[in-house]
Design a protein around this motif. Structure first.
Motif, PDB file in Angstrom:
ATOM      1  N   VAL A  12      40.682  36.597  38.820  1.00 15.83           N
ATOM      2  CA  VAL A  12      41.375  36.531  39.224  1.00 15.83           C
ATOM      3  C   VAL A  12      42.549  37.709  40.108  1.00 15.83           C
ATOM      4  O   VAL A  12      42.917  38.756  38.905  1.00 15.83           O
ATOM      5  CB  VAL A  12      42.911  34.971  39.690  1.00 15.83           C
ATOM      6  CG1 VAL A  12      42.044  34.645  40.057  1.00 15.83           C
ATOM      7  CG2 VAL A  12      43.582  35.626  38.857  1.00 15.83           C
ATOM      8  N   ALA A  13      43.005  38.153  41.246  1.00 12.84           N
ATOM      9  CA  ALA A  13      43.596  39.421  41.660  1.00 12.84           C
ATOM     10  C   ALA A  13      44.951  39.665  40.632  1.00 12.84           C
ATOM     11  O   ALA A  13      45.189  40.626  40.181  1.00 12.84           O
ATOM     12  CB  ALA A  13      43.737  39.177  42.295  1.00 12.84           C
ATOM     13  N   ASN A  14      45.728  38.324  40.298  1.00 13.31           N
ATOM     14  CA  ASN A  14      47.173  38.142  39.459  1.00 13.31           C
ATOM     15  C   ASN A  14      47.044  37.058  38.818  1.00 13.31           C
ATOM     16  O   ASN A  14      46.312  35.753  39.020  1.00 13.31           O
ATOM     17  CB  ASN A  14      48.135  38.860  40.380  1.00 13.31           C
ATOM     18  CG  ASN A  14      48.102  38.488  41.203  1.00 13.31           C
ATOM     19  OD1 ASN A  14      48.771  37.351  41.723  1.00 13.31           O
ATOM     20  ND2 ASN A  14      47.891  39.043  42.503  1.00 13.31           N
ATOM     21  N   LEU A  21      45.589  29.358  42.530  1.00 13.45           N
ATOM     22  CA  LEU A  21      44.800  28.461  42.459  1.00 13.45           C
ATOM     23  C   LEU A  21      44.904  27.424  41.738  1.00 13.45           C
ATOM     24  O   LEU A  21      44.025  26.500  42.566  1.00 13.45           O
ATOM     25  CB  LEU A  21      43.746  29.181  42.273  1.00 13.45           C
ATOM     26  CG  LEU A  21      43.317  30.881  43.407  1.00 13.45           C
ATOM     27  CD1 LEU A  21      42.502  31.610  42.254  1.00 13.45           C
ATOM     28  CD2 LEU A  21      41.876  30.382  44.810  1.00 13.45           C
ATOM     29  N   ALA A  22      45.587  27.534  40.386  1.00  9.73           N
ATOM     30  CA  ALA A  22      45.187  26.288  39.637  1.00  9.73           C
ATOM     31  C   ALA A  22      46.324  25.250  40.174  1.00  9.73           C
ATOM     32  O   ALA A  22      45.445  24.137  40.153  1.00  9.73           O
ATOM     33  CB  ALA A  22      46.038  26.329  38.821  1.00  9.73           C
ATOM     34  N   LEU A  23      47.863  25.096  41.287  1.00  5.48           N
ATOM     35  CA  LEU A  23      47.940  24.325  42.115  1.00  5.48           C
ATOM     36  C   LEU A  23      46.891  23.635  43.613  1.00  5.48           C
ATOM     37  O   LEU A  23      46.847  22.276  43.596  1.00  5.48           O
ATOM     38  CB  LEU A  23      49.083  24.662  42.098  1.00  5.48           C
ATOM     39  CG  LEU A  23      50.301  24.527  41.369  1.00  5.48           C
ATOM     40  CD1 LEU A  23      51.725  25.602  41.571  1.00  5.48           C
ATOM     41  CD2 LEU A  23      50.580  22.620  40.783  1.00  5.48           C
ATOM     42  N   ARG A  24      46.769  24.018  44.212  1.00  2.00           N
ATOM     43  CA  ARG A  24      45.239  24.477  45.283  1.00  2.00           C
ATOM     44  C   ARG A  24      44.248  23.247  44.438  1.00  2.00           C
ATOM     45  O   ARG A  24      43.394  22.551  45.042  1.00  2.00           O
ATOM     46  CB  ARG A  24      45.105  25.421  45.636  1.00  2.00           C
ATOM     47  CG  ARG A  24      45.840  26.103  46.747  1.00  2.00           C
ATOM     48  CD  ARG A  24      45.192  27.169  47.425  1.00  2.00           C
ATOM     49  NE  ARG A  24      45.798  28.181  48.031  1.00  2.00           N
ATOM     50  CZ  ARG A  24      46.301  29.170  48.157  1.00  2.00           C
ATOM     51  NH1 ARG A  24      44.619  29.999  48.119  1.00  2.00           N
ATOM     52  NH2 ARG A  24      47.098  30.458  48.348  1.00  2.00           N
ATOM     53  N   TYR A 161      35.094  25.294  41.647  1.00  2.00           N
ATOM     54  CA  TYR A 161      35.975  25.691  42.527  1.00  2.00           C
ATOM     55  C   TYR A 161      36.110  26.841  42.658  1.00  2.00           C
ATOM     56  O   TYR A 161      36.360  27.941  43.346  1.00  2.00           O
ATOM     57  CB  TYR A 161      37.185  24.417  42.457  1.00  2.00           C
ATOM     58  CG  TYR A 161      38.508  24.960  43.500  1.00  2.00           C
ATOM     59  CD1 TYR A 161      38.255  24.308  44.905  1.00  2.00           C
ATOM     60  CD2 TYR A 161      39.413  25.618  42.517  1.00  2.00           C
ATOM     61  CE1 TYR A 161      38.953  24.276  45.648  1.00  2.00           C
ATOM     62  CE2 TYR A 161      40.414  25.770  43.456  1.00  2.00           C
ATOM     63  CZ  TYR A 161      40.178  25.144  45.161  1.00  2.00           C
ATOM     64  OH  TYR A 161      41.296  25.322  45.917  1.00  2.00           O
ATOM     65  N   LEU A 162      36.856  27.199  41.128  1.00  2.00           N
ATOM     66  CA  LEU A 162      37.433  28.094  41.081  1.00  2.00           C
ATOM     67  C   LEU A 162      36.762  29.463  41.281  1.00  2.00           C
ATOM     68  O   LEU A 162      37.110  31.068  42.320  1.00  2.00           O
ATOM     69  CB  LEU A 162      38.140  28.900  39.929  1.00  2.00           C
ATOM     70  CG  LEU A 162      39.489  27.592  39.355  1.00  2.00           C
ATOM     71  CD1 LEU A 162      40.140  27.559  38.001  1.00  2.00           C
ATOM     72  CD2 LEU A 162      40.499  27.813  40.349  1.00  2.00           C
ATOM     73  N   LYS A 163      35.424  29.504  41.255  1.00  2.00           N
ATOM     74  CA  LYS A 163      34.567  30.697  41.366  1.00  2.00           C
ATOM     75  C   LYS A 163      34.234  31.329  43.264  1.00  2.00           C
ATOM     76  O   LYS A 163      34.711  32.278  43.078  1.00  2.00           O
ATOM     77  CB  LYS A 163      32.818  30.631  40.943  1.00  2.00           C
ATOM     78  CG  LYS A 163      32.781  30.691  39.578  1.00  2.00           C
ATOM     79  CD  LYS A 163      31.579  30.459  38.906  1.00  2.00           C
ATOM     80  CE  LYS A 163      30.367  30.346  40.425  1.00  2.00           C
ATOM     81  NZ  LYS A 163      28.919  30.007  39.181  1.00  2.00           N
ATOM     82  N   ILE A 164      34.796  29.878  43.594  1.00  3.78           N
ATOM     83  CA  ILE A 164      34.822  30.329  45.228  1.00  3.78           C
ATOM     84  C   ILE A 164      36.069  30.035  45.518  1.00  3.78           C
ATOM     85  O   ILE A 164      36.068  31.422  46.569  1.00  3.78           O
ATOM     86  CB  ILE A 164      34.054  28.693  45.931  1.00  3.78           C
ATOM     87  CG1 ILE A 164      33.020  28.264  45.291  1.00  3.78           C
ATOM     88  CG2 ILE A 164      34.913  28.950  47.414  1.00  3.78           C
ATOM     89  CD1 ILE A 164      32.306  27.179  46.330  1.00  3.78           C
ATOM     90  N   ALA A 165      37.282  29.723  44.916  1.00  2.00           N
ATOM     91  CA  ALA A 165      37.932  29.554  45.527  1.00  2.00           C
ATOM     92  C   ALA A 165      39.571  31.651  45.349  1.00  2.00           C
ATOM     93  O   ALA A 165      39.924  31.488  46.146  1.00  2.00           O
ATOM     94  CB  ALA A 165      39.241  29.047  44.922  1.00  2.00           C
ATOM     95  N   GLN A 166      38.340  31.970  44.603  1.00  7.70           N
ATOM     96  CA  GLN A 166      38.834  33.155  44.050  1.00  7.70           C
ATOM     97  C   GLN A 166      38.696  34.153  45.186  1.00  7.70           C
ATOM     98  O   GLN A 166      39.684  35.176  45.032  1.00  7.70           O
ATOM     99  CB  GLN A 166      37.826  33.927  42.135  1.00  7.70           C
ATOM    100  CG  GLN A 166      37.085  34.046  42.044  1.00  7.70           C
ATOM    101  CD  GLN A 166      36.557  34.760  41.344  1.00  7.70           C
ATOM    102  OE1 GLN A 166      35.595  33.981  41.006  1.00  7.70           O
ATOM    103  NE2 GLN A 166      36.796  35.365  40.538  1.00  7.70           N
ATOM    104  N   ASN A 167      37.982  34.130  45.802  1.00 10.76           N
ATOM    105  CA  ASN A 167      37.560  34.886  46.769  1.00 10.76           C
ATOM    106  C   ASN A 167      38.535  35.070  47.595  1.00 10.76           C
ATOM    107  O   ASN A 167      38.818  35.618  49.224  1.00 10.76           O
ATOM    108  CB  ASN A 167      36.444  35.528  47.034  1.00 10.76           C
ATOM    109  CG  ASN A 167      35.744  35.606  46.454  1.00 10.76           C
ATOM    110  OD1 ASN A 167      35.970  36.700  45.492  1.00 10.76           O
ATOM    111  ND2 ASN A 167      34.564  35.283  45.757  1.00 10.76           N
TER     112      ASN A 167
END
Length: 167
Positions: A12-14, A21-24, A161-167
């Motif tokens: 992720v960016a930072n 993202l984890a909370l989302r 989920y994170l693979k999609i949300a990271q963008n």
């Protein structure tokens, strides 16, 4: 990945984005409470507030990490998660924290931004059943050229989920 040894890592960016993202992922009801500590970088609390959640501050123990006994006293019907912060390379007492979370049906998201390569019970933090969030800001103990971060998980569902949300 081979060093920390989780099943999945997502860049992720930072570290701030990692926490948000984890909370989302959990899509908690607005104004639900998340227990953490106040002696952390602003990103931990900002991630909670930016997710429309309410930070609740636990006491710290002699390691300057979250005190598991303090967590238990703060849990109420609005509590949904605990964000322990592994501070200054010192791991939180995850055995007790995970036991409390399981007993109370709470999510644990580990803030590992200041403790890359820290071990707890002979395993590197970031390899557990919790989501673990890391920062690679140049001021951290493993810095990048500029800002960066990553999330580790052993859950394929969270990873997808994170693979999609990271963008």
């Amino acid at each position: 990945k081979n060093l920390l040894n989780p099943k999945f890592i997502v860049g992720v960016a930072n570290g701030s984005d990692a926490l948000e993202l984890a909370l989302r992922y959990y899509n908690f009801k607005p104004n639900s409470e998340v227990i953490t500590v106040s002696n952390t970088f602003a990103s931990t609390v900002n991630a909670i507030v930016n997710s429309n959640l309410k930070p609740v501050f636990a006491d710290i123990d002699s390691t300057l990490n979250i005190d598991p006994q303090s967590i238990q006293k703060l849990i109420n019907k609005n509590t949904v998660a605990i964000i322990p912060v592994h501070l200054n390379g010192m791991p939180c007492c995850m055995k007790k924290i995970n036991k409390i979370s399981k007993k109370n049906n709470l999510v644990v998201i580990e803030d590992c931004a200041q403790s890359i390569l820290t071990k707890y019970n002979n395993n590197y933090i970031g390899n557990s059943n919790n989501i673990s969030c890391f920062s690679m800001h140049p001021t951290k103990n493993l810095g990048a050229m500029g800002d960066a971060g990553f999330i580790t998980t052993n859950s394929k569902k969270i990873y997808e989920y994170l693979k999609i949300a990271q963008n």
